[in-house]
Design an enzyme around this catalytic site. Structure first.
Site, PDB file in Angstrom:
ATOM      1  N   LYS A  13       0.858  -1.243  -0.045  1.00  0.00           N
ATOM      2  CA  LYS A  13      -0.250   0.006  -0.085  1.00  0.00           C
ATOM      3  C   LYS A  13       0.775   1.215  -0.049  1.00  0.00           C
ATOM      4  CE  LYS A  13      -3.886  -1.974   2.729  1.00  0.00           C
ATOM      5  NZ  LYS A  13      -4.259  -1.547   4.005  1.00  0.00           N
ATOM      6  N   ASP A  69      -9.519   1.573   5.941  1.00  0.00           N
ATOM      7  CA  ASP A  69     -10.053   0.439   6.584  1.00  0.00           C
ATOM      8  C   ASP A  69     -10.930  -0.220   5.151  1.00  0.00           C
ATOM      9  OD1 ASP A  69     -10.267  -1.762   8.323  1.00  0.00           O
ATOM     10  OD2 ASP A  69     -12.156  -0.797   9.304  1.00  0.00           O
ATOM     11  N   PHE A 149      -4.011 -10.352  -2.872  1.00  0.00           N
ATOM     12  CA  PHE A 149      -3.945 -10.956  -1.543  1.00  0.00           C
ATOM     13  C   PHE A 149      -5.459 -11.052  -0.907  1.00  0.00           C
ATOM     14  CE2 PHE A 149      -5.177  -7.296   1.050  1.00  0.00           C
ATOM     15  CZ  PHE A 149      -5.064  -6.117   0.123  1.00  0.00           C
ATOM     16  N   GLY A 150      -5.546 -11.446   0.246  1.00  0.00           N
ATOM     17  CA  GLY A 150      -6.941 -11.649   0.902  1.00  0.00           C
ATOM     18  C   GLY A 150      -7.738 -12.185   0.125  1.00  0.00           C
ATOM     19  N   ASP A 152      -8.921 -11.814  -2.851  1.00  0.00           N
ATOM     20  CA  ASP A 152      -8.589 -11.559  -4.465  1.00  0.00           C
ATOM     21  C   ASP A 152      -9.076 -12.847  -5.478  1.00  0.00           C
ATOM     22  OD1 ASP A 152      -8.118  -8.927  -4.336  1.00  0.00           O
ATOM     23  OD2 ASP A 152      -5.991  -9.175  -4.604  1.00  0.00           O
ATOM     24  N   ARG A 178      -9.838   0.122  -3.411  1.00  0.00           N
ATOM     25  CA  ARG A 178      -8.895   1.055  -2.763  1.00  0.00           C
ATOM     26  C   ARG A 178      -8.134   1.926  -3.574  1.00  0.00           C
ATOM     27  NH1 ARG A 178      -7.096  -2.351   0.328  1.00  0.00           N
ATOM     28  NH2 ARG A 178      -5.962  -3.522  -1.329  1.00  0.00           N
TER      29      ARG A 178
HETATM   30  P1  IMP Z   1      -7.526  -3.742   5.602  1.00  0.00           P
HETATM   31  O1  IMP Z   1      -8.485  -2.933   6.200  1.00  0.00           O
HETATM   32  O2  IMP Z   1      -6.986  -3.186   4.098  1.00  0.00           O
HETATM   33  O3  IMP Z   1      -6.512  -4.330   6.219  1.00  0.00           O
HETATM   34  O4  IMP Z   1      -8.459  -5.056   4.989  1.00  0.00           O
HETATM   35  C1  IMP Z   1      -8.998  -5.774   5.691  1.00  0.00           C
HETATM   36  C2  IMP Z   1      -9.123  -7.069   4.924  1.00  0.00           C
HETATM   37  O5  IMP Z   1     -10.096  -7.174   3.826  1.00  0.00           O
HETATM   38  C3  IMP Z   1      -7.755  -7.893   4.701  1.00  0.00           C
HETATM   39  O6  IMP Z   1      -7.091  -8.571   5.831  1.00  0.00           O
HETATM   40  C4  IMP Z   1      -8.247  -8.708   3.541  1.00  0.00           C
HETATM   41  O7  IMP Z   1      -8.733 -10.021   3.989  1.00  0.00           O
HETATM   42  C5  IMP Z   1      -9.591  -7.839   2.904  1.00  0.00           C
HETATM   43  N1  IMP Z   1      -9.027  -7.071   1.676  1.00  0.00           N
HETATM   44  C6  IMP Z   1      -8.526  -5.914   1.887  1.00  0.00           C
HETATM   45  N2  IMP Z   1      -8.235  -5.163   0.708  1.00  0.00           N
HETATM   46  C7  IMP Z   1      -8.541  -6.442  -0.364  1.00  0.00           C
HETATM   47  C8  IMP Z   1      -8.155  -6.502  -1.454  1.00  0.00           C
HETATM   48  O8  IMP Z   1      -7.896  -5.621  -2.227  1.00  0.00           O
HETATM   49  N3  IMP Z   1      -8.493  -7.691  -2.030  1.00  0.00           N
HETATM   50  C9  IMP Z   1      -8.717  -8.907  -1.246  1.00  0.00           C
HETATM   51  N4  IMP Z   1      -8.778  -8.587   0.018  1.00  0.00           N
HETATM   52  C10 IMP Z   1      -8.960  -7.594   0.620  1.00  0.00           C
END
Ligand code: IMP
Length: 193
Positions: A13, A69, A149-150, A152, A178
């Protein structure tokens, strides 16, 4: 150059934002300002959690700061996992655990509509502003792709055949939650300098 703290230590990020704001703001991470604590995310909305992070860091360093967030909201689950997206499968769980849990919760579901939402909370010269970015799409039947990630590998944005994990970073950023929130932040900051 004016300093701007991004309340994160996520390298991916940070480098994205640094590149976008290069020459206009000196972007600092939490590590750069010596902020080492974990920040709680105790609220039930992304806006409140993002402002909590921004305010805690602002109180620590007194500099201009923004925090983000993100949550994934699934229709068939009444908006879950939402603010709990990071720890959906339990404290300390992996991205894969979360993906597997979501696929199993949706195993019988016909409605697979979902959206990602990112809130960026900014404290600039003592004033609070926030920016929301959203992308709508659907949860696929199984995981595919290795990028990102996450969630995706199981999120396919509307208008695309691929999941986010099958796209290169540039394509994902151009349509992602984002990416859109960051574009709004950058437009706002650009109007200020
Ligand atoms: P954070 O608030 O950006 O930390 O996001 C919280 C959670 O949402 C992360 O731990 C991921 O599981 C999921 N997440 C956030 N952004 C993405 C993304 O761009 N793709 C997939 N999962 C995401």
């Amino acid at each position: 150059m004016e300093k701007l703290v991004f309340a994160t230590n996520n390298k991916h990020k940070l480098s994205e934002i640094k590149q976008i704001l290069e020459g206009r703001f000196e972007v600092l991470s939490l590590a750069d300002i010596g902020f080492l604590q974990e920040i709680e995310e105790p609220y039930e909305t992304l806006v409140e959690n993002a402002f909590e992070k921004a305010r805690v860091v602002h109180a620590f360093c007194g500099l201009n700061v923004f925090a983000d967030d993100t949550g994934l909201m699934v229709d068939a689950l009444n908006g879950a996992p939402g603010v709990y997206s990071a720890r959906y499968a339990g404290e300390g769980c992996s991205f894969e655990d979360n993906v597997n849990k979501l696929l199993s919760e949706l195993s019988e579901a016909e409605n697979r509509i979902a959206k990602f939402q990112t809130v960026i909370a900014l404290i600039l010269n003592g004033e609070e502003h926030h920016f929301i970015g959203e992308v709508k799409g659907e949860i696929t039947q199984s995981a595919s792709g290795n990028e990102g990630f996450g969630y995706d590998p199981i999120f396919k944005p509307d208008g695309f055949k691929e999941t986010f994990a099958e796209m290169d970073a540039k394509t994902k950023n151009s349509v992602s939650h984002r990416g859109r929130a960051v574009q709004k932040l950058v437009a706002f900051l650009s109007s200020k300098v």
